[in-house]
Write a protein that holds these residues in place. Structure first.
Motif, PDB file in Angstrom:
ATOM      1  N   ASN A 190       4.907   5.599  -1.249  1.00 17.20           N
ATOM      2  CA  ASN A 190       4.195   6.551  -2.110  1.00 17.20           C
ATOM      3  C   ASN A 190       5.086   7.690  -2.590  1.00 17.20           C
ATOM      4  O   ASN A 190       5.002   8.119  -3.742  1.00 17.20           O
ATOM      5  N   SER A 227       4.566   1.059   8.854  1.00 17.94           N
ATOM      6  CA  SER A 227       3.813   2.255   8.478  1.00 17.94           C
ATOM      7  C   SER A 227       4.465   3.535   8.971  1.00 17.94           C
ATOM      8  O   SER A 227       4.001   4.629   8.641  1.00 17.94           O
ATOM      9  N   TYR A 236       0.822  -1.199   0.000  1.00 23.11           N
ATOM     10  CA  TYR A 236       0.000   0.000   0.000  1.00 23.11           C
ATOM     11  C   TYR A 236       0.863   1.259   0.000  1.00 23.11           C
ATOM     12  O   TYR A 236       2.008   1.236   0.459  1.00 23.11           O
ATOM     13  N   SER A 237       0.299   2.326  -0.485  1.00 22.83           N
ATOM     14  CA  SER A 237       1.065   3.552  -0.694  1.00 22.83           C
ATOM     15  C   SER A 237       1.640   4.121   0.592  1.00 22.83           C
ATOM     16  O   SER A 237       2.675   4.784   0.567  1.00 22.83           O
ATOM     17  N   SER A 238       0.992   3.868   1.705  1.00 23.57           N
ATOM     18  CA  SER A 238       1.464   4.419   2.975  1.00 23.57           C
ATOM     19  C   SER A 238       2.555   3.579   3.629  1.00 23.57           C
ATOM     20  O   SER A 238       3.111   3.957   4.659  1.00 23.57           O
ATOM     21  N   THR A 239       2.886   2.476   3.025  1.00 23.52           N
ATOM     22  CA  THR A 239       3.859   1.550   3.614  1.00 23.52           C
ATOM     23  C   THR A 239       5.279   2.105   3.530  1.00 23.52           C
ATOM     24  O   THR A 239       5.644   2.790   2.571  1.00 23.52           O
ATOM     25  N   ARG A 268       9.805   5.160   1.626  1.00 23.10           N
ATOM     26  CA  ARG A 268       8.356   5.284   1.735  1.00 23.10           C
ATOM     27  C   ARG A 268       7.773   5.013   0.363  1.00 23.10           C
ATOM     28  O   ARG A 268       8.196   5.595  -0.639  1.00 23.10           O
ATOM     29  N   TYR A 271       7.855   6.048   9.304  1.00 23.41           N
ATOM     30  CA  TYR A 271       9.143   6.411   8.704  1.00 23.41           C
ATOM     31  C   TYR A 271      10.177   6.330   9.820  1.00 23.41           C
ATOM     32  O   TYR A 271      10.519   7.314  10.472  1.00 23.41           O
TER      33      TYR A 271
END
Length: 120
Positions: free
Chosen positions: A52, A98, A27-30, A50, A100
């Motif tokens: 995304n 999830s 997923y993009s937030s991963t 990250r 950073y």
């Protein structure tokens, strides 16, 4: 599930590229991270990306030598390792989270690792 590949035995100064393929969509937030560990030592942060934004972060010991990248089409994160040193010898793990973060406990999913051995 995360599966690492690309490890092996090389000489100091050589290069290797590690791959980590996810069995499910990332997923993009991963945040995808690479860590490494040697016997008797704590797991050490190597790099993260990250998904995304492509924003990256590196551990001090690998800055300028290692590059993390990703392929959304292949659901895969890579770690290009150049100018390898004997002290880079370790088991390298891929992880997904999830945050950073360079802290291993912030990552929820881990691969089984791939061995990198650098000889002098």
């Amino acid at each position: 599930q995360l599966v690492e590949s690309g490890g092996g035995s090389v000489q100091a100064g050589d290069s290797l590229r590690l791959s980590c393929k996810a069995s499910e969509r990332i997923y993009s937030s991963t945040v995808m991270g690479w860590f490494r560990q040697t016997p008797g030592k704590d797991r050490e942060f190597v790099a993260l990306i990250r998904w995304n934004s492509g924003r990256t972060l590196y551990g001090d010991s690998v800055k300028g030598r290692f590059t993390i990248s990703k392929s959304s089409a292949e659901n895969t994160v890579y770690l290009q390792m150049n100018a390898l040193k004997t002290e880079d010898t370790a088991v390298y793990y891929c992880a997904a989270g999830s945050q950073y973060s360079s802290v291993p406990s912030d990552y929820r999913s881990w691969g089984r690792g791939t061995q990198v051995t650098v000889a002098s």
